[in-house]
Design a protein around this motif. Structure first.
Motif, PDB file in Angstrom:
ATOM      1  N   ASN A  40      61.194  66.202  92.195  1.00 15.79           N
ATOM      2  CA  ASN A  40      60.519  65.911  90.930  1.00 15.79           C
ATOM      3  C   ASN A  40      59.002  65.890  91.010  1.00 15.79           C
ATOM      4  OD1 ASN A  40      60.062  63.557  92.286  1.00 15.79           O
ATOM      5  ND2 ASN A  40      61.145  62.218  90.857  1.00 15.79           N
ATOM      6  N   ARG A  41      58.438  66.389  92.082  1.00 19.31           N
ATOM      7  CA  ARG A  41      56.985  66.485  92.168  1.00 19.31           C
ATOM      8  C   ARG A  41      56.592  67.779  92.873  1.00 19.31           C
ATOM      9  NH1 ARG A  41      56.251  63.860  88.531  1.00 19.31           N
ATOM     10  NH2 ARG A  41      55.125  61.895  88.267  1.00 19.31           N
ATOM     11  N   LEU A  42      55.659  68.502  92.262  1.00 23.02           N
ATOM     12  CA  LEU A  42      55.070  69.674  92.891  1.00 23.02           C
ATOM     13  C   LEU A  42      53.658  69.337  93.321  1.00 23.02           C
ATOM     14  CD1 LEU A  42      56.202  72.475  90.395  1.00 23.02           C
ATOM     15  CD2 LEU A  42      57.149  72.001  92.657  1.00 23.02           C
ATOM     16  N   SER A  43      53.230  69.873  94.427  1.00 23.08           N
ATOM     17  CA  SER A  43      51.876  69.650  94.920  1.00 23.08           C
ATOM     18  C   SER A  43      51.021  70.868  94.601  1.00 23.08           C
ATOM     19  CB  SER A  43      51.884  69.412  96.432  1.00 23.08           C
ATOM     20  OG  SER A  43      52.648  68.264  96.755  1.00 23.08           O
ATOM     21  N   GLY A  44      49.746  70.624  94.321  1.00 17.82           N
ATOM     22  CA  GLY A  44      48.849  71.714  94.000  1.00 17.82           C
ATOM     23  C   GLY A  44      48.106  72.218  95.228  1.00 17.82           C
ATOM     24  N   PHE A  45      47.931  73.528  95.309  1.00 15.26           N
ATOM     25  CA  PHE A  45      47.075  74.098  96.340  1.00 15.26           C
ATOM     26  C   PHE A  45      45.616  73.826  95.986  1.00 15.26           C
ATOM     27  CE2 PHE A  45      50.787  76.886  97.187  1.00 15.26           C
ATOM     28  CZ  PHE A  45      50.850  76.744  98.563  1.00 15.26           C
ATOM     29  N   ALA A  46      44.736  73.999  96.950  1.00 19.55           N
ATOM     30  CA  ALA A  46      43.309  73.895  96.689  1.00 19.55           C
ATOM     31  C   ALA A  46      42.899  74.983  95.711  1.00 19.55           C
ATOM     32  CB  ALA A  46      42.524  74.032  97.994  1.00 19.55           C
ATOM     33  N   ASP A  53      49.595  78.518  92.968  1.00 17.17           N
ATOM     34  CA  ASP A  53      48.980  77.314  92.412  1.00 17.17           C
ATOM     35  C   ASP A  53      49.664  76.035  92.890  1.00 17.17           C
ATOM     36  OD1 ASP A  53      47.102  78.723  90.690  1.00 17.17           O
ATOM     37  OD2 ASP A  53      48.834  79.281  89.474  1.00 17.17           O
ATOM     38  N   PHE A  54      50.999  76.092  93.059  1.00 12.83           N
ATOM     39  CA  PHE A  54      51.769  74.905  93.424  1.00 12.83           C
ATOM     40  C   PHE A  54      52.752  75.235  94.540  1.00 12.83           C
ATOM     41  CE2 PHE A  54      50.664  74.419  88.950  1.00 12.83           C
ATOM     42  CZ  PHE A  54      50.157  73.131  88.911  1.00 12.83           C
ATOM     43  N   TYR A  55      53.188  74.192  95.231  1.00 16.29           N
ATOM     44  CA  TYR A  55      54.259  74.337  96.205  1.00 16.29           C
ATOM     45  C   TYR A  55      55.102  73.074  96.191  1.00 16.29           C
ATOM     46  CZ  TYR A  55      51.592  71.294  99.364  1.00 16.29           C
ATOM     47  OH  TYR A  55      50.913  70.231  99.919  1.00 16.29           O
ATOM     48  N   HIS A  60      59.401  73.895 100.160  1.00 15.65           N
ATOM     49  CA  HIS A  60      58.297  74.812 100.457  1.00 15.65           C
ATOM     50  C   HIS A  60      58.273  76.068  99.594  1.00 15.65           C
ATOM     51  CE1 HIS A  60      57.736  72.131 103.809  1.00 15.65           C
ATOM     52  NE2 HIS A  60      58.926  72.456 104.314  1.00 15.65           N
ATOM     53  N   GLU A  61      58.995  76.078  98.486  1.00 16.51           N
ATOM     54  CA  GLU A  61      58.850  77.186  97.535  1.00 16.51           C
ATOM     55  C   GLU A  61      57.440  77.141  96.935  1.00 16.51           C
ATOM     56  OE1 GLU A  61      60.992  79.716  96.271  1.00 16.51           O
ATOM     57  OE2 GLU A  61      62.257  79.224  97.989  1.00 16.51           O
ATOM     58  N   GLN A  62      56.882  78.328  96.657  1.00 13.71           N
ATOM     59  CA  GLN A  62      55.536  78.416  96.087  1.00 13.71           C
ATOM     60  C   GLN A  62      55.606  78.980  94.672  1.00 13.71           C
ATOM     61  OE1 GLN A  62      52.902  80.569  98.685  1.00 13.71           O
ATOM     62  NE2 GLN A  62      53.373  79.288 100.459  1.00 13.71           N
ATOM     63  N   TYR A  63      54.662  78.537  93.828  1.00 18.62           N
ATOM     64  CA  TYR A  63      54.689  78.898  92.418  1.00 18.62           C
ATOM     65  C   TYR A  63      53.285  79.231  91.919  1.00 18.62           C
ATOM     66  CZ  TYR A  63      59.155  76.481  92.866  1.00 18.62           C
ATOM     67  OH  TYR A  63      60.402  76.093  93.285  1.00 18.62           O
ATOM     68  N   GLU A  64      53.209  80.294  91.139  1.00 18.89           N
ATOM     69  CA  GLU A  64      51.976  80.625  90.432  1.00 18.89           C
ATOM     70  C   GLU A  64      52.214  80.400  88.945  1.00 18.89           C
ATOM     71  OE1 GLU A  64      49.088  84.485  89.686  1.00 18.89           O
ATOM     72  OE2 GLU A  64      49.858  84.078  91.693  1.00 18.89           O
ATOM     73  N   LEU A  65      51.199  79.892  88.246  1.00 20.80           N
ATOM     74  CA  LEU A  65      51.331  79.530  86.836  1.00 20.80           C
ATOM     75  C   LEU A  65      50.555  80.482  85.941  1.00 20.80           C
ATOM     76  CD1 LEU A  65      52.192  77.516  84.580  1.00 20.80           C
ATOM     77  CD2 LEU A  65      50.096  76.225  85.113  1.00 20.80           C
ATOM     78  N   LYS A  66      51.221  80.992  84.888  1.00 27.23           N
ATOM     79  CA  LYS A  66      50.590  81.776  83.847  1.00 27.23           C
ATOM     80  C   LYS A  66      50.801  81.053  82.520  1.00 27.23           C
ATOM     81  CE  LYS A  66      49.714  85.297  86.601  1.00 27.23           C
ATOM     82  NZ  LYS A  66      48.336  85.673  86.982  1.00 27.23           N
ATOM     83  N   SER A  67      49.711  80.790  81.779  1.00 31.39           N
ATOM     84  CA  SER A  67      49.808  80.052  80.520  1.00 31.39           C
ATOM     85  C   SER A  67      49.165  80.843  79.395  1.00 31.39           C
ATOM     86  CB  SER A  67      49.114  78.689  80.625  1.00 31.39           C
ATOM     87  OG  SER A  67      49.637  77.935  81.692  1.00 31.39           O
TER      88      SER A  67
END
Length: 254
Positions: A40-46, A53-55, A60-67
């Motif tokens: 229930n928590r994602l951490s943000g990359f620098a 953007d997040f992992y 350890h899955e990684q995620y990029e966000l498009k809004s």
């Protein structure tokens, strides 16, 4: 799940794009979760992380966000074409979160397209910027979501309605077998998934053979399209996405 952006964070920013970046990233950090493991928590990359953007600190899955402020569309603007193609071909490309929001800064839709649904064919090359542009010659790209089968569109929020976490993780994990396939084999499986999406809940081999001409244009070097179709249907059956009913008939599962 609170679908409202924290507008207090917009104070001090003037650029609309920067405001939305701050608000949407904050919303994902506090309201989002990992669709793979349910953490229930994602951490943000620098900031300026080149990959994502997040992992998830758990799996350890990684995620990029498009809004974007609009209805969910089939074509999404992205960055540099060459960079996107390189990322798709790499082993560490991220999953993509797509978020749409209303004029009132409320999340309308929030979905993930897992990275294994991305193939080079779904990346549309844009024309180079003209000589008068600040980045003259730069070539961007769009992402064509029409190429993504329905199972690859995993909604966490749909039409302002949150989806149960268990349902999200179940759908996400159903397609993880695609990561074990090579790019060409995965392309075939995704094509057949998309064909099956266009058929009724129960269908026959003759129904899906009707896509043969289309598949021949996609794979002109394959001289045995119908055998390839049957092979891919067997893969989808073995992975629990189809049920074989006998006599050349199938039923969709889920």
């Amino acid at each position: 799940m609170d679908l409202q952006f924290n507008q207090q964070l917009a104070k001090g920013y003037k650029s609309k794009s920067q405001i939305i970046r701050v608000l949407s990233e904050d919303w994902v950090a506090h309201q989002g979760y990992c669709p793979n493991c349910g953490n229930n928590r994602l951490s943000g990359f620098a900031n300026n992380q080149p990959v994502a953007d997040f992992y998830c600190p758990q799996c350890h899955e990684q995620y990029e966000l498009k809004s974007k402020k609009a209805k969910l569309s089939h074509v999404i603007n992205d960055g540099a074409y060459a960079t996107m193609i390189e990322r798709i071909k790499s082993d560490d490309n991220p999953n993509f979160f797509f978020l749409t929001y209303s004029d009132e800064l409320v999340v309308n839709n929030f979905l993930i397209i897992p990275k294994h649904f991305f193939i080079t064919d779904m990346i549309i090359k844009r024309p180079p910027l003209p000589p008068t542009a600040r980045r003259a010659g730069w070539i961007g790209c769009n992402i064509n979501l029409k190429k993504v089968p329905e199972i690859g569109k995993v909604f966490l929020v749909k039409n302002q309605q949150p989806v149960a976490t268990e349902q999200v993780t179940e759908q996400f994990q159903k397609s993880l077998f695609l990561r074990q396939q090579k790019q060409q084999s995965r392309g075939w499986t995704l094509e057949i998934m998309s064909c099956v999406d266009k058929l009724p809940p129960q269908f026959s081999l003759n129904d899906i053979y009707k896509f043969g001409n289309y598949l021949r244009t996609r794979y002109p070097n394959n001289n045995n399209i119908e055998a390839k179709i049957r092979q891919q249907l067997q893969i989808l059956r073995d992975k629990g996405l189809l049920q074989f009913l006998g006599n050349g008939r199938y039923r969709k599962i889920g």
